[in-house]
Scaffold this motif. Structure first.
Motif, PDB file in Angstrom:
ATOM      1  N   VAL A 150      -9.006   7.274   3.586  1.00 29.23           N
ATOM      2  CA  VAL A 150      -8.707   5.996   4.244  1.00 29.23           C
ATOM      3  C   VAL A 150      -8.613   4.878   3.211  1.00 29.23           C
ATOM      4  O   VAL A 150      -7.703   4.036   3.274  1.00 29.23           O
ATOM      5  N   LEU A 151      -9.521   4.862   2.251  1.00 23.57           N
ATOM      6  CA  LEU A 151      -9.473   3.823   1.217  1.00 23.57           C
ATOM      7  C   LEU A 151      -8.228   3.964   0.342  1.00 23.57           C
ATOM      8  O   LEU A 151      -7.623   2.961  -0.050  1.00 23.57           O
ATOM      9  N   TRP A 152      -7.825   5.198   0.039  1.00 19.43           N
ATOM     10  CA  TRP A 152      -6.601   5.400  -0.730  1.00 19.43           C
ATOM     11  C   TRP A 152      -5.393   4.894   0.051  1.00 19.43           C
ATOM     12  O   TRP A 152      -4.521   4.225  -0.501  1.00 19.43           O
ATOM     13  N   PHE A 153      -5.351   5.209   1.340  1.00 17.91           N
ATOM     14  CA  PHE A 153      -4.243   4.760   2.164  1.00 17.91           C
ATOM     15  C   PHE A 153      -4.199   3.235   2.218  1.00 17.91           C
ATOM     16  O   PHE A 153      -3.121   2.624   2.098  1.00 17.91           O
ATOM     17  N   ALA A 154      -5.352   2.576   2.371  1.00 12.36           N
ATOM     18  CA  ALA A 154      -5.396   1.113   2.383  1.00 12.36           C
ATOM     19  C   ALA A 154      -4.943   0.544   1.046  1.00 12.36           C
ATOM     20  O   ALA A 154      -4.229  -0.468   1.005  1.00 12.36           O
ATOM     21  N   MET A 155      -5.327   1.182  -0.053  1.00 12.83           N
ATOM     22  CA  MET A 155      -4.913   0.714  -1.374  1.00 12.83           C
ATOM     23  C   MET A 155      -3.395   0.804  -1.525  1.00 12.83           C
ATOM     24  O   MET A 155      -2.748  -0.118  -2.024  1.00 12.83           O
ATOM     25  N   VAL A 156      -2.819   1.910  -1.064  1.00 12.61           N
ATOM     26  CA  VAL A 156      -1.373   2.078  -1.177  1.00 12.61           C
ATOM     27  C   VAL A 156      -0.643   1.063  -0.308  1.00 12.61           C
ATOM     28  O   VAL A 156       0.391   0.522  -0.708  1.00 12.61           O
ATOM     29  N   VAL A 157      -1.175   0.761   0.869  1.00  9.62           N
ATOM     30  CA  VAL A 157      -0.557  -0.239   1.739  1.00  9.62           C
ATOM     31  C   VAL A 157      -0.576  -1.604   1.074  1.00  9.62           C
ATOM     32  O   VAL A 157       0.392  -2.362   1.156  1.00  9.62           O
ATOM     33  N   VAL A 158      -1.662  -1.929   0.383  1.00 13.74           N
ATOM     34  CA  VAL A 158      -1.747  -3.235  -0.290  1.00 13.74           C
ATOM     35  C   VAL A 158      -0.798  -3.290  -1.478  1.00 13.74           C
ATOM     36  O   VAL A 158      -0.128  -4.300  -1.709  1.00 13.74           O
ATOM     37  N   ILE A 159      -0.671  -2.209  -2.231  1.00 12.03           N
ATOM     38  CA  ILE A 159       0.156  -2.225  -3.435  1.00 12.03           C
ATOM     39  C   ILE A 159       1.641  -2.123  -3.095  1.00 12.03           C
ATOM     40  O   ILE A 159       2.474  -2.814  -3.679  1.00 12.03           O
ATOM     41  N   TYR A 160       2.009  -1.244  -2.150  1.00  9.13           N
ATOM     42  CA  TYR A 160       3.413  -1.017  -1.797  1.00  9.13           C
ATOM     43  C   TYR A 160       3.639  -1.272  -0.305  1.00  9.13           C
ATOM     44  O   TYR A 160       3.868  -0.335   0.459  1.00  9.13           O
ATOM     45  N   PRO A 161       3.576  -2.516   0.148  1.00  2.00           N
ATOM     46  CA  PRO A 161       3.658  -2.755   1.597  1.00  2.00           C
ATOM     47  C   PRO A 161       5.017  -2.393   2.204  1.00  2.00           C
ATOM     48  O   PRO A 161       5.076  -1.876   3.320  1.00  2.00           O
ATOM     49  N   GLU A 162       6.129  -2.636   1.485  1.00  2.34           N
ATOM     50  CA  GLU A 162       7.439  -2.374   2.068  1.00  2.34           C
ATOM     51  C   GLU A 162       7.669  -0.873   2.258  1.00  2.34           C
ATOM     52  O   GLU A 162       8.212  -0.442   3.270  1.00  2.34           O
ATOM     53  N   GLN A 163       7.248  -0.079   1.292  1.00  5.31           N
ATOM     54  CA  GLN A 163       7.475   1.355   1.368  1.00  5.31           C
ATOM     55  C   GLN A 163       6.542   2.039   2.371  1.00  5.31           C
ATOM     56  O   GLN A 163       6.810   3.151   2.811  1.00  5.31           O
ATOM     57  N   MET A 164       5.455   1.387   2.732  1.00  6.54           N
ATOM     58  CA  MET A 164       4.482   2.016   3.601  1.00  6.54           C
ATOM     59  C   MET A 164       4.666   1.656   5.076  1.00  6.54           C
ATOM     60  O   MET A 164       3.887   2.094   5.912  1.00  6.54           O
ATOM     61  N   LEU A 165       5.697   0.899   5.407  1.00  7.89           N
ATOM     62  CA  LEU A 165       5.886   0.533   6.811  1.00  7.89           C
ATOM     63  C   LEU A 165       6.134   1.764   7.683  1.00  7.89           C
ATOM     64  O   LEU A 165       5.622   1.867   8.799  1.00  7.89           O
ATOM     65  N   THR A 166       6.906   2.714   7.188  1.00  7.25           N
ATOM     66  CA  THR A 166       7.164   3.933   7.959  1.00  7.25           C
ATOM     67  C   THR A 166       5.879   4.733   8.135  1.00  7.25           C
ATOM     68  O   THR A 166       5.588   5.220   9.237  1.00  7.25           O
ATOM     69  N   ALA A 167       5.097   4.848   7.079  1.00  3.44           N
ATOM     70  CA  ALA A 167       3.834   5.578   7.178  1.00  3.44           C
ATOM     71  C   ALA A 167       2.862   4.882   8.118  1.00  3.44           C
ATOM     72  O   ALA A 167       2.151   5.532   8.896  1.00  3.44           O
ATOM     73  N   LEU A 168       2.844   3.546   8.074  1.00  2.00           N
ATOM     74  CA  LEU A 168       1.986   2.800   8.988  1.00  2.00           C
ATOM     75  C   LEU A 168       2.419   2.992  10.438  1.00  2.00           C
ATOM     76  O   LEU A 168       1.581   3.164  11.331  1.00  2.00           O
ATOM     77  N   ALA A 169       3.719   2.968  10.670  1.00  2.00           N
ATOM     78  CA  ALA A 169       4.218   3.180  12.031  1.00  2.00           C
ATOM     79  C   ALA A 169       3.874   4.588  12.511  1.00  2.00           C
ATOM     80  O   ALA A 169       3.479   4.789  13.671  1.00  2.00           O
ATOM     81  N   CYS A 170       3.991   5.571  11.630  1.00  2.00           N
ATOM     82  CA  CYS A 170       3.656   6.955  11.977  1.00  2.00           C
ATOM     83  C   CYS A 170       2.162   7.078  12.280  1.00  2.00           C
ATOM     84  O   CYS A 170       1.775   7.709  13.276  1.00  2.00           O
ATOM     85  N   ALA A 171       1.322   6.497  11.449  1.00  2.00           N
ATOM     86  CA  ALA A 171      -0.124   6.560  11.676  1.00  2.00           C
ATOM     87  C   ALA A 171      -0.503   5.842  12.962  1.00  2.00           C
ATOM     88  O   ALA A 171      -1.344   6.323  13.730  1.00  2.00           O
ATOM     89  N   GLY A 172       0.121   4.694  13.218  1.00  2.00           N
ATOM     90  CA  GLY A 172      -0.146   3.984  14.469  1.00  2.00           C
ATOM     91  C   GLY A 172       0.300   4.783  15.682  1.00  2.00           C
ATOM     92  O   GLY A 172      -0.384   4.807  16.709  1.00  2.00           O
ATOM     93  N   GLY A 173       1.458   5.427  15.574  1.00  2.00           N
ATOM     94  CA  GLY A 173       1.934   6.262  16.680  1.00  2.00           C
ATOM     95  C   GLY A 173       1.010   7.439  16.940  1.00  2.00           C
ATOM     96  O   GLY A 173       0.705   7.764  18.093  1.00  2.00           O
ATOM     97  N   LEU A 174       0.549   8.088  15.862  1.00  2.00           N
ATOM     98  CA  LEU A 174      -0.394   9.197  16.036  1.00  2.00           C
ATOM     99  C   LEU A 174      -1.710   8.722  16.631  1.00  2.00           C
ATOM    100  O   LEU A 174      -2.294   9.397  17.494  1.00  2.00           O
ATOM    101  N   ALA A 175      -2.170   7.559  16.198  1.00  2.00           N
ATOM    102  CA  ALA A 175      -3.412   7.014  16.764  1.00  2.00           C
ATOM    103  C   ALA A 175      -3.239   6.717  18.251  1.00  2.00           C
ATOM    104  O   ALA A 175      -4.134   6.993  19.059  1.00  2.00           O
ATOM    105  N   ALA A 176      -2.072   6.172  18.629  1.00  2.00           N
ATOM    106  CA  ALA A 176      -1.827   5.899  20.050  1.00  2.00           C
ATOM    107  C   ALA A 176      -1.757   7.193  20.854  1.00  2.00           C
ATOM    108  O   ALA A 176      -2.305   7.278  21.968  1.00  2.00           O
TER     109      ALA A 176
END
Length: 104
Positions: free
Chosen positions: A70-96
């Motif tokens: 989780v901390l690695w994922f948060a670090m990657v989101v902070v460093i590369y926010p534009e590239q991680m939008l798809t991964a964030l959407a996927c993680a949010g969809g799986l969580a839902a």
């Protein structure tokens, strides 16, 4: 040349875990009354302590892996926010999906 140090540690750890599990299973199913009555209480406490230690160590390993992921994922989101939008959407969809599966 043999195993690398990481592979050797993994082999030793898995071997110790397997032997401990076999000993605990045999003790609880087949060897429950094997020790003399004067030693049974101490022997059972020792075996219960080994089981608790094994389960606790596995829980700590799983929790540390999950937290570091989780901390690695948060670090990657902070460093590369534009590239991680798809991964964030996927993680949010799986969580839902999982939330609706669990809550009915």
């Amino acid at each position: 040349k043999g195993l690398s140090s990481v592979s050797f540690v993994a082999l030793i750890g898995s071997s110790v875990t397997a032997m401990t599990m076999i000993a605990l299973i045999c003790e609880s199913n087949f060897l429950r009354n094997l020790p003399p009555p004067a030693f049974q209480h101490g022997f059972h406490q020792l075996m219960n302590g080994m089981g608790s230690m094994l389960v606790s160590s596995y829980v700590w390993v799983i929790l540390s892996f999950a937290i570091s992921s989780v901390l690695w994922f948060a670090m990657v989101v902070v460093i590369y926010p534009e590239q991680m939008l798809t991964a964030l959407a996927c993680a949010g969809g799986l969580a839902a999906v999982f939330t609706t599966m669990l809550t009915g």
